[in-house]
Design a protein around this motif. Structure first.
Motif, PDB file in Angstrom:
ATOM      1  N   GLU A   1       0.833  -1.191   0.000  1.00 65.35           N
ATOM      2  CA  GLU A   1       0.000   0.000   0.000  1.00 65.35           C
ATOM      3  C   GLU A   1       0.879   1.257   0.000  1.00 65.35           C
ATOM      4  O   GLU A   1       1.978   1.258   0.558  1.00 65.35           O
ATOM      5  CB  GLU A   1      -0.896   0.051   1.243  1.00 65.35           C
ATOM      6  N   SER A   2       0.356   2.309  -0.602  1.00 62.47           N
ATOM      7  CA  SER A   2       1.026   3.603  -0.582  1.00 62.47           C
ATOM      8  C   SER A   2      -0.007   4.694  -0.782  1.00 62.47           C
ATOM      9  O   SER A   2      -1.166   4.415  -1.131  1.00 62.47           O
ATOM     10  CB  SER A   2       2.112   3.677  -1.664  1.00 62.47           C
TER      11      SER A   2
ATOM     12  N   GLY B   1      -0.792   7.126   1.571  1.00 61.91           N
ATOM     13  CA  GLY B   1      -1.320   7.717   2.790  1.00 61.91           C
ATOM     14  C   GLY B   1      -0.594   9.007   3.133  1.00 61.91           C
ATOM     15  O   GLY B   1       0.402   9.381   2.501  1.00 61.91           O
TER      16      GLY B   1
ATOM     17  N   LEU C   1      -5.187   6.122  -2.399  1.00 62.86           N
ATOM     18  CA  LEU C   1      -4.315   5.044  -1.958  1.00 62.86           C
ATOM     19  C   LEU C   1      -4.119   4.050  -3.086  1.00 62.86           C
ATOM     20  O   LEU C   1      -5.031   3.797  -3.872  1.00 62.86           O
ATOM     21  CB  LEU C   1      -4.900   4.332  -0.746  1.00 62.86           C
TER      22      LEU C   1
ATOM     23  N   CYS D   1      -2.677   0.063  -4.050  1.00 66.29           N
ATOM     24  CA  CYS D   1      -2.351  -1.285  -3.577  1.00 66.29           C
ATOM     25  C   CYS D   1      -1.714  -2.002  -4.757  1.00 66.29           C
ATOM     26  O   CYS D   1      -2.416  -2.446  -5.676  1.00 66.29           O
ATOM     27  CB  CYS D   1      -3.600  -2.000  -3.096  1.00 66.29           C
TER      28      CYS D   1
ATOM     29  N   ARG E   1      -9.493  -0.923   7.166  1.00 68.09           N
ATOM     30  CA  ARG E   1      -8.825   0.103   7.959  1.00 68.09           C
ATOM     31  C   ARG E   1      -8.948  -0.235   9.437  1.00 68.09           C
ATOM     32  O   ARG E   1      -9.876  -0.922   9.875  1.00 68.09           O
ATOM     33  CB  ARG E   1      -9.407   1.487   7.692  1.00 68.09           C
TER      34      ARG E   1
ATOM     35  N   VAL F   1      -5.060   3.307   9.866  1.00 64.98           N
ATOM     36  CA  VAL F   1      -4.131   2.615   8.974  1.00 64.98           C
ATOM     37  C   VAL F   1      -4.974   1.817   7.989  1.00 64.98           C
ATOM     38  O   VAL F   1      -5.872   1.073   8.394  1.00 64.98           O
ATOM     39  CB  VAL F   1      -3.174   1.686   9.744  1.00 64.98           C
ATOM     40  N   TYR F   2      -4.700   2.013   6.719  1.00 65.00           N
ATOM     41  CA  TYR F   2      -5.456   1.349   5.664  1.00 65.00           C
ATOM     42  C   TYR F   2      -4.631   0.193   5.094  1.00 65.00           C
ATOM     43  O   TYR F   2      -3.447   0.359   4.769  1.00 65.00           O
ATOM     44  CB  TYR F   2      -5.817   2.346   4.563  1.00 65.00           C
ATOM     45  N   TYR F   3      -5.285  -0.947   4.962  1.00 62.90           N
ATOM     46  CA  TYR F   3      -4.656  -2.162   4.470  1.00 62.90           C
ATOM     47  C   TYR F   3      -5.408  -2.672   3.246  1.00 62.90           C
ATOM     48  O   TYR F   3      -6.623  -2.516   3.156  1.00 62.90           O
ATOM     49  CB  TYR F   3      -4.694  -3.260   5.525  1.00 62.90           C
TER      50      TYR F   3
ATOM     51  N   GLN G   1       1.298  -4.124   4.367  1.00 60.58           N
ATOM     52  CA  GLN G   1       1.836  -3.590   5.621  1.00 60.58           C
ATOM     53  C   GLN G   1       1.036  -2.393   6.125  1.00 60.58           C
ATOM     54  O   GLN G   1       1.187  -1.983   7.273  1.00 60.58           O
ATOM     55  CB  GLN G   1       3.307  -3.194   5.440  1.00 60.58           C
TER      56      GLN G   1
ATOM     57  N   THR H   1      -0.909   1.623   5.217  1.00 64.21           N
ATOM     58  CA  THR H   1      -0.480   3.006   5.012  1.00 64.21           C
ATOM     59  C   THR H   1      -1.343   3.898   5.905  1.00 64.21           C
ATOM     60  O   THR H   1      -2.561   3.730   5.978  1.00 64.21           O
ATOM     61  CB  THR H   1      -0.571   3.409   3.530  1.00 64.21           C
ATOM     62  N   GLN H   2      -0.712   4.834   6.577  1.00 62.48           N
ATOM     63  CA  GLN H   2      -1.389   5.668   7.551  1.00 62.48           C
ATOM     64  C   GLN H   2      -2.100   6.839   6.872  1.00 62.48           C
ATOM     65  O   GLN H   2      -1.505   7.547   6.057  1.00 62.48           O
ATOM     66  CB  GLN H   2      -0.392   6.226   8.569  1.00 62.48           C
TER      67      GLN H   2
END
Length: 120
Positions: A6-7, A9, A20, A22, A38, A93-95, A112, A114-115
């Motif tokens: 993930e990226s 955030g 976001l 994934c 989340r 935090v999003y997953y 992992q 992303t906040q």
């Protein structure tokens, strides 16, 4: 090796937007559903949205309807979560995770996270 990363955030003011990403590797999205989840501090993880292998969308959280959308770019093997009109209660935090074909299956291969911070 199967991996979801993930990226996207970050810190955003209330009413702002984030997208976001994934990114999947080690497998193709053609045969998997991808869900976004989340977890806020002190709370259990909750489902947000899911897109299945046929691009059907499932909303898990009523609170994001009309504000969040999910999409996929198969050429990039990536799923996106577009979040608009963000609210402080979206902070978490999003997953992302994958499930075989449809959103009703069990999710695994979690990223992992992303906040996302929503604050003025």
């Amino acid at each position: 090796q199967v991996q979801l990363v993930e990226s996207g955030g970050g810190l955003v003011q209330p009413g702002g937007s984030l997208r976001l990403s994934c990114a999947a590797s080690g497998f193709t999205l053609d045969y998997y559903a991808i869900g976004w989840f989340r977890q806020a501090p002190g709370k259990e993880r909750e489902g947000v949205l899911c897109i299945n292998s046929s691009d059907g969308v499932t909303y898990y959280a009523d609170s994001v309807k009309g504000r969040f959308t999910i999409s996929r770019d198969k050429s990039k093997n990536t799923v996106y979560l577009q979040m608009n009109n963000l609210k402080p209660e979206d902070m978490a935090v999003y997953y992302c995770a994958r499930a075989p074909l449809v959103c009703a299956e069990t999710f695994g291969s979690w990223g992992q996270g992303t906040q996302v911070t929503v604050s003025s």
